[in-house]
Scaffold this motif. Structure first.
Motif, short mmCIF file in Angstrom:
data_model
loop_
_atom_site.label_atom_id
_atom_site.label_comp_id
_atom_site.label_asym_id
_atom_site.label_seq_id
_atom_site.Cartn_x
_atom_site.Cartn_y
_atom_site.Cartn_z
N ILE A 28 0.83 -1.20 0.00
CA ILE A 28 0.00 0.00 0.00
C ILE A 28 0.87 1.25 0.00
O ILE A 28 0.64 2.20 -0.77
CB ILE A 28 -0.94 -0.01 1.22
N LEU A 29 1.89 1.27 0.87
CA LEU A 29 2.78 2.42 0.93
C LEU A 29 3.56 2.60 -0.37
O LEU A 29 3.79 3.72 -0.83
CB LEU A 29 3.76 2.27 2.11
N TYR A 30 3.94 1.48 -0.98
CA TYR A 30 4.67 1.55 -2.25
C TYR A 30 3.81 2.16 -3.34
O TYR A 30 4.26 3.04 -4.10
CB TYR A 30 5.13 0.15 -2.65
N LEU A 58 1.11 15.72 -9.06
CA LEU A 58 1.05 15.93 -10.50
C LEU A 58 0.26 14.81 -11.21
O LEU A 58 -0.51 15.08 -12.13
CB LEU A 58 2.46 16.03 -11.08
N ALA A 59 0.46 13.57 -10.78
CA ALA A 59 -0.25 12.45 -11.41
C ALA A 59 -1.76 12.59 -11.23
O ALA A 59 -2.54 12.35 -12.17
CB ALA A 59 0.24 11.13 -10.83
N TYR A 60 -2.19 12.99 -10.04
CA TYR A 60 -3.62 13.16 -9.78
C TYR A 60 -4.18 14.35 -10.56
O TYR A 60 -5.32 14.30 -11.05
CB TYR A 60 -3.86 13.34 -8.28
N ALA A 263 -4.72 3.37 -9.23
CA ALA A 263 -4.98 2.33 -8.24
C ALA A 263 -5.38 2.91 -6.90
O ALA A 263 -6.28 2.38 -6.23
CB ALA A 263 -3.74 1.45 -8.09
N VAL A 264 -4.75 4.02 -6.50
CA VAL A 264 -5.10 4.66 -5.23
C VAL A 264 -6.53 5.19 -5.28
O VAL A 264 -7.33 4.98 -4.35
CB VAL A 264 -4.12 5.81 -4.92
N VAL A 268 -9.00 3.66 -2.38
CA VAL A 268 -9.21 4.40 -1.13
C VAL A 268 -10.68 4.69 -0.83
O VAL A 268 -11.11 4.52 0.32
CB VAL A 268 -8.38 5.70 -1.16
N PRO A 269 -11.50 5.14 -1.79
CA PRO A 269 -12.89 5.49 -1.43
C PRO A 269 -13.66 4.38 -0.76
O PRO A 269 -14.37 4.61 0.23
CB PRO A 269 -13.51 5.86 -2.79
#
Length: 292
Positions: A28-30, A58-60, A263-264, A268-269
């Motif tokens: 998850i941290l990775y 930036l990716a988001y 993926a995040v 996460v939601p």
């Protein structure tokens, strides 16, 4: 000697649990760390990043700059909320009906429900039914096929039958009909079961993409998971979200960072839903312990 053995067992338990927790948290941290780096840092660190030196969103920003991704996120959120609410309602009503022992033909209904648990109609017949009902390329194509979950129906039926008959008889003496008995007595006492089933249904709706892959061609109704699947299958995902005018690597994001950001957002939601249902799970465990 016994105390020393107990302490050793506790220490060993803590060590094992700590190692398992670390092993579970590492991926998850990775993923989160990889989503917070730009292309420059990704190249400098050879694509392996556990903790970003210069974290960036930036990716988001690149993902949410496109209408397709934001529209898909809206569809998934609405689908999860509406689908879970309707499935819980329809399943709970059906479970209450078949839990009434005075129901004529009760065994036949239960047999038909059990058949749908063991067998399904198959992909092609289901597609033809959806086509005949004009549900293709509509939002309801994602909702209607899962309106009643047969397995959850059987679980709720057993839970309803486990409620003391004295409670129902007391409500009936006070003049409660079937609808009042179900909505005011049975369902409030079944919150732990409804919470558990609701979470399973919500996770299923949120993670589902194959039904949209079959029934949806209009990009306006594509859920997040299907868009994610298409993005992961697209080798040129990085060029799609990096403007051609951006030449500075510090202002660009790598393909891997975009994938990790996707993926995040896709994970996460639904994880945030659990804390709101935790008390019902705990209550259900206590109720089961008392009844046992």
């Amino acid at each position: 000697m016994r105390n020393r053995g107990e302490r050793g067992y506790q220490i060993l338990s803590y060590v094992v649990i700590g190692m398992l927790s670390a092993a579970s948290l590492y991926p998850i941290l990775y993923v989160i760390s990889m989503s917070l780096v730009n292309e420059q840092e990704w190249i400098q660190r050879n694509g392996f990043i556990f903790f970003p030196y210069r974290p960036t969103l930036l990716a988001y920003e690149r993902l949410f700059s496109g209408s397709i991704f934001t529209d898909a996120l809206k569809v998934s959120v609405i689908r999860t909320i509406v689908g879970t609410a309707l499935t819980l309602t329809m399943t709970a009503v059906a479970a209450y009906v078949v839990s009434r022992k005075q129901l004529v033909g009760r065994k036949v209904f239960l047999f038909l429900v059990l058949v749908t648990v063991l067998f399904n109609s198959g992909m092609i017949p289901t597609y033809l039914v959806m086509k005949d009902f004009h549900l293709l390329d509509t939002f309801w194509a994602l909702i209607v096929p899962a309106l009643i979950d047969s397995w959850s129906l059987l679980v709720l039926k057993q839970f309803f039958e486990g409620i003391p008959k004295e409670v129902e008889e007391s409500a009936e003496i006070d003049g409660a009909g079937d609808w009042t008995l179900m909505s005011k007595v049975i369902l409030p006492m079944s919150k732990p079961a409804l919470a558990a089933i609701g979470l399973f249904v919500a996770v299923a709706h949120w993670n589902s993409w194959f039904d949209a892959f079959l029934y949806i061609n209009n990009s306006d109704w594509m859920p997040l998971q299907l868009v994610m699947r298409n993005m992961f299958a697209n080798a040129n995902i990085g060029s799609n979200f990096n403007p051609t005018s951006v030449l500075n690597p510090a202002q660009r994001v790598s393909t891997e960072s975009l994938k990790m950001a996707v993926a995040v957002i896709g994970t996460v939601p639904i994880l945030l839903v659990y804390p709101f249902l935790q008390k019902h799970f705990t209550k259900g465990m206590y109720l089961g312990a008392v009844k046992g």
